[in-house]
Design a protein around this motif. Sequence first.
Motif, PDB file in Angstrom:
ATOM      1  N   GLY A  21      26.737 -16.789  18.541  1.00 46.95           N
ATOM      2  CA  GLY A  21      26.402 -17.384  17.256  1.00 46.95           C
ATOM      3  C   GLY A  21      26.123 -18.867  17.289  1.00 46.95           C
ATOM      4  O   GLY A  21      25.690 -19.443  16.290  1.00 46.95           O
ATOM      5  N   ALA A  22      26.349 -19.523  18.430  1.00 46.54           N
ATOM      6  CA  ALA A  22      26.189 -20.979  18.508  1.00 46.54           C
ATOM      7  C   ALA A  22      24.768 -21.363  18.920  1.00 46.54           C
ATOM      8  O   ALA A  22      24.158 -20.693  19.751  1.00 46.54           O
ATOM      9  N   PRO A  23      24.235 -22.458  18.358  1.00 49.18           N
ATOM     10  CA  PRO A  23      22.921 -22.947  18.765  1.00 49.18           C
ATOM     11  C   PRO A  23      23.035 -23.845  19.988  1.00 49.18           C
ATOM     12  O   PRO A  23      24.087 -24.429  20.263  1.00 49.18           O
ATOM     13  N   LEU A  24      21.941 -23.951  20.732  1.00 48.12           N
ATOM     14  CA  LEU A  24      21.910 -24.821  21.910  1.00 48.12           C
ATOM     15  C   LEU A  24      20.481 -25.280  22.136  1.00 48.12           C
ATOM     16  O   LEU A  24      19.546 -24.486  22.067  1.00 48.12           O
ATOM     17  N   GLY A  25      20.311 -26.570  22.387  1.00 48.71           N
ATOM     18  CA  GLY A  25      19.006 -27.117  22.720  1.00 48.71           C
ATOM     19  C   GLY A  25      18.876 -27.320  24.220  1.00 48.71           C
ATOM     20  O   GLY A  25      19.817 -27.775  24.872  1.00 48.71           O
ATOM     21  N   LEU A  26      17.726 -26.964  24.776  1.00 49.52           N
ATOM     22  CA  LEU A  26      17.488 -27.080  26.215  1.00 49.52           C
ATOM     23  C   LEU A  26      16.162 -27.774  26.481  1.00 49.52           C
ATOM     24  O   LEU A  26      15.207 -27.627  25.707  1.00 49.52           O
ATOM     25  N   ARG A  27      16.111 -28.521  27.584  1.00 48.98           N
ATOM     26  CA  ARG A  27      14.847 -29.040  28.112  1.00 48.98           C
ATOM     27  C   ARG A  27      14.576 -28.305  29.411  1.00 48.98           C
ATOM     28  O   ARG A  27      15.449 -28.196  30.263  1.00 48.98           O
ATOM     29  N   VAL A  28      13.365 -27.805  29.564  1.00 53.96           N
ATOM     30  CA  VAL A  28      13.025 -26.964  30.714  1.00 53.96           C
ATOM     31  C   VAL A  28      11.900 -27.620  31.495  1.00 53.96           C
ATOM     32  O   VAL A  28      10.851 -27.949  30.930  1.00 53.96           O
ATOM     33  N   PHE A  29      12.125 -27.821  32.804  1.00 49.92           N
ATOM     34  CA  PHE A  29      11.078 -28.432  33.625  1.00 49.92           C
ATOM     35  C   PHE A  29      10.969 -27.816  35.011  1.00 49.92           C
ATOM     36  O   PHE A  29       9.930 -27.901  35.655  1.00 49.92           O
ATOM     37  N   GLU A  30      12.036 -27.166  35.501  1.00 52.75           N
ATOM     38  CA  GLU A  30      11.946 -26.547  36.823  1.00 52.75           C
ATOM     39  C   GLU A  30      11.096 -25.275  36.735  1.00 52.75           C
ATOM     40  O   GLU A  30      11.183 -24.518  35.764  1.00 52.75           O
ATOM     41  N   ARG A  31      10.300 -25.022  37.785  1.00 51.40           N
ATOM     42  CA  ARG A  31       9.391 -23.880  37.787  1.00 51.40           C
ATOM     43  C   ARG A  31      10.125 -22.570  37.558  1.00 51.40           C
ATOM     44  O   ARG A  31       9.652 -21.704  36.800  1.00 51.40           O
ATOM     45  N   ARG A  32      11.307 -22.395  38.147  1.00 53.30           N
ATOM     46  CA  ARG A  32      12.014 -21.119  37.999  1.00 53.30           C
ATOM     47  C   ARG A  32      12.372 -20.856  36.534  1.00 53.30           C
ATOM     48  O   ARG A  32      12.353 -19.716  36.073  1.00 53.30           O
ATOM     49  N   TYR A  33      12.691 -21.922  35.789  1.00 53.87           N
ATOM     50  CA  TYR A  33      13.066 -21.728  34.386  1.00 53.87           C
ATOM     51  C   TYR A  33      11.844 -21.651  33.479  1.00 53.87           C
ATOM     52  O   TYR A  33      11.883 -20.995  32.433  1.00 53.87           O
ATOM     53  N   LEU A  34      10.749 -22.284  33.863  1.00 58.19           N
ATOM     54  CA  LEU A  34       9.497 -22.080  33.133  1.00 58.19           C
ATOM     55  C   LEU A  34       9.047 -20.631  33.284  1.00 58.19           C
ATOM     56  O   LEU A  34       8.583 -20.003  32.321  1.00 58.19           O
ATOM     57  N   ASP A  35       9.195 -20.092  34.505  1.00 61.62           N
ATOM     58  CA  ASP A  35       8.895 -18.674  34.726  1.00 61.62           C
ATOM     59  C   ASP A  35       9.808 -17.785  33.873  1.00 61.62           C
ATOM     60  O   ASP A  35       9.368 -16.768  33.328  1.00 61.62           O
ATOM     61  N   LEU A  36      11.083 -18.182  33.773  1.00 60.18           N
ATOM     62  CA  LEU A  36      12.049 -17.424  32.984  1.00 60.18           C
ATOM     63  C   LEU A  36      11.633 -17.375  31.512  1.00 60.18           C
ATOM     64  O   LEU A  36      11.663 -16.312  30.880  1.00 60.18           O
ATOM     65  N   VAL A  37      11.225 -18.530  30.973  1.00 63.10           N
ATOM     66  CA  VAL A  37      10.810 -18.581  29.572  1.00 63.10           C
ATOM     67  C   VAL A  37       9.583 -17.702  29.349  1.00 63.10           C
ATOM     68  O   VAL A  37       9.488 -16.966  28.355  1.00 63.10           O
ATOM     69  N   ALA A  38       8.623 -17.757  30.282  1.00 62.47           N
ATOM     70  CA  ALA A  38       7.424 -16.925  30.165  1.00 62.47           C
ATOM     71  C   ALA A  38       7.801 -15.440  30.200  1.00 62.47           C
ATOM     72  O   ALA A  38       7.259 -14.628  29.434  1.00 62.47           O
ATOM     73  N   GLU A  39       8.740 -15.093  31.064  1.00 67.13           N
ATOM     74  CA  GLU A  39       9.191 -13.700  31.164  1.00 67.13           C
ATOM     75  C   GLU A  39       9.849 -13.246  29.862  1.00 67.13           C
ATOM     76  O   GLU A  39       9.607 -12.127  29.378  1.00 67.13           O
ATOM     77  N   CYS A  40      10.668 -14.121  29.284  1.00 64.53           N
ATOM     78  CA  CYS A  40      11.324 -13.775  28.018  1.00 64.53           C
ATOM     79  C   CYS A  40      10.291 -13.605  26.904  1.00 64.53           C
ATOM     80  O   CYS A  40      10.434 -12.738  26.040  1.00 64.53           O
ATOM     81  N   GLY A  41       9.245 -14.439  26.935  1.00 59.47           N
ATOM     82  CA  GLY A  41       8.189 -14.325  25.934  1.00 59.47           C
ATOM     83  C   GLY A  41       7.454 -13.007  26.026  1.00 59.47           C
ATOM     84  O   GLY A  41       7.109 -12.400  25.005  1.00 59.47           O
ATOM     85  N   ARG A  42       7.214 -12.549  27.257  1.00 61.57           N
ATOM     86  CA  ARG A  42       6.505 -11.277  27.447  1.00 61.57           C
ATOM     87  C   ARG A  42       7.366 -10.075  27.057  1.00 61.57           C
ATOM     88  O   ARG A  42       6.875  -9.109  26.478  1.00 61.57           O
ATOM     89  N   SER A  43       8.650 -10.139  27.409  1.00 65.04           N
ATOM     90  CA  SER A  43       9.525  -8.977  27.225  1.00 65.04           C
ATOM     91  C   SER A  43      10.244  -8.960  25.881  1.00 65.04           C
ATOM     92  O   SER A  43      10.739  -7.920  25.448  1.00 65.04           O
ATOM     93  N   GLY A  44      10.331 -10.137  25.233  1.00 63.25           N
ATOM     94  CA  GLY A  44      11.094 -10.217  23.992  1.00 63.25           C
ATOM     95  C   GLY A  44      12.594 -10.191  24.210  1.00 63.25           C
ATOM     96  O   GLY A  44      13.363 -10.032  23.262  1.00 63.25           O
ATOM     97  N   ARG A  45      13.009 -10.379  25.451  1.00 65.68           N
ATOM     98  CA  ARG A  45      14.442 -10.359  25.787  1.00 65.68           C
ATOM     99  C   ARG A  45      14.987 -11.776  25.898  1.00 65.68           C
ATOM    100  O   ARG A  45      14.242 -12.755  25.886  1.00 65.68           O
ATOM    101  N   GLY A  46      16.291 -11.879  26.037  1.00 69.33           N
ATOM    102  CA  GLY A  46      16.934 -13.166  26.230  1.00 69.33           C
ATOM    103  C   GLY A  46      17.278 -13.396  27.687  1.00 69.33           C
ATOM    104  O   GLY A  46      16.854 -12.651  28.578  1.00 69.33           O
ATOM    105  N   PHE A  47      18.056 -14.434  27.921  1.00 69.93           N
ATOM    106  CA  PHE A  47      18.557 -14.742  29.267  1.00 69.93           C
ATOM    107  C   PHE A  47      20.023 -15.125  29.150  1.00 69.93           C
ATOM    108  O   PHE A  47      20.535 -15.337  28.041  1.00 69.93           O
ATOM    109  N   GLY A  48      20.705 -15.180  30.264  1.00 66.12           N
ATOM    110  CA  GLY A  48      22.132 -15.455  30.247  1.00 66.12           C
ATOM    111  C   GLY A  48      22.444 -16.919  30.514  1.00 66.12           C
ATOM    112  O   GLY A  48      21.828 -17.538  31.380  1.00 66.12           O
ATOM    113  N   VAL A  49      23.392 -17.455  29.772  1.00 62.86           N
ATOM    114  CA  VAL A  49      23.897 -18.808  30.019  1.00 62.86           C
ATOM    115  C   VAL A  49      25.342 -18.696  30.482  1.00 62.86           C
ATOM    116  O   VAL A  49      26.175 -18.076  29.800  1.00 62.86           O
ATOM    117  N   CYS A  50      25.624 -19.296  31.645  1.00 64.88           N
ATOM    118  CA  CYS A  50      26.974 -19.298  32.199  1.00 64.88           C
ATOM    119  C   CYS A  50      27.368 -20.734  32.540  1.00 64.88           C
ATOM    120  O   CYS A  50      26.520 -21.537  32.935  1.00 64.88           O
TER     121      CYS A  50
END
Length: 201
Positions: A21-50
Amino acid sequence: MPVTATEALPLFPLHTVLLPGAPLGLRVFERRYLDLVAECGRSGRGFGVCLILEGEEVGVPATPAAFGVEARIEDFGNDRNGLLTLQVRGVRRFRVARTRVRDNGLLVGEVQWCDGPAAAPLQPQHAMLATLLGELLEKVGGVHPVLGHASANLRQLEDASWVGWRLAELLPVTDEQRLALLQEDDPHRRLDRVLEWLDEE
């Protein structure tokens, strides 16, 4: 003993604990995480934060905590330096059974989803925590969607699970303490811990 099924979930280890339920702001610049965001956009899924237990947010994949929260992207944009910015919100808790690293350096967890929050009415010994949370929410403004809706606020403040997560989010506790709450399944025991911490202050 039954074997619990796992699901592959890309991970974004951070030096912070995301809560349901908590909000979080992120800045993304590494290629692996840009790929992750693109993947989430295609699939409509989320990702895990640990929470990172060892290592850094950039470079070599860090060692994540065994518990985390699924993040769902709510909005995105660019900062003045042209970096991708994300606004995400925590959804489901999970436990990481094992991890692997993709060729691009992205950490992927085989995760087991924790049970969703069942309705758990606030117990009398925790009533003062709901009062404290109500005061805190009045000060922070429109961080949570229920603010400004009196009837919804009242219902949320009677829910032990919601009260616990919001106190963990808003109180000045350490990431280690937040992680301890994240690992706790029982919402009433979470609130017991918060009471103990307040008594120690």
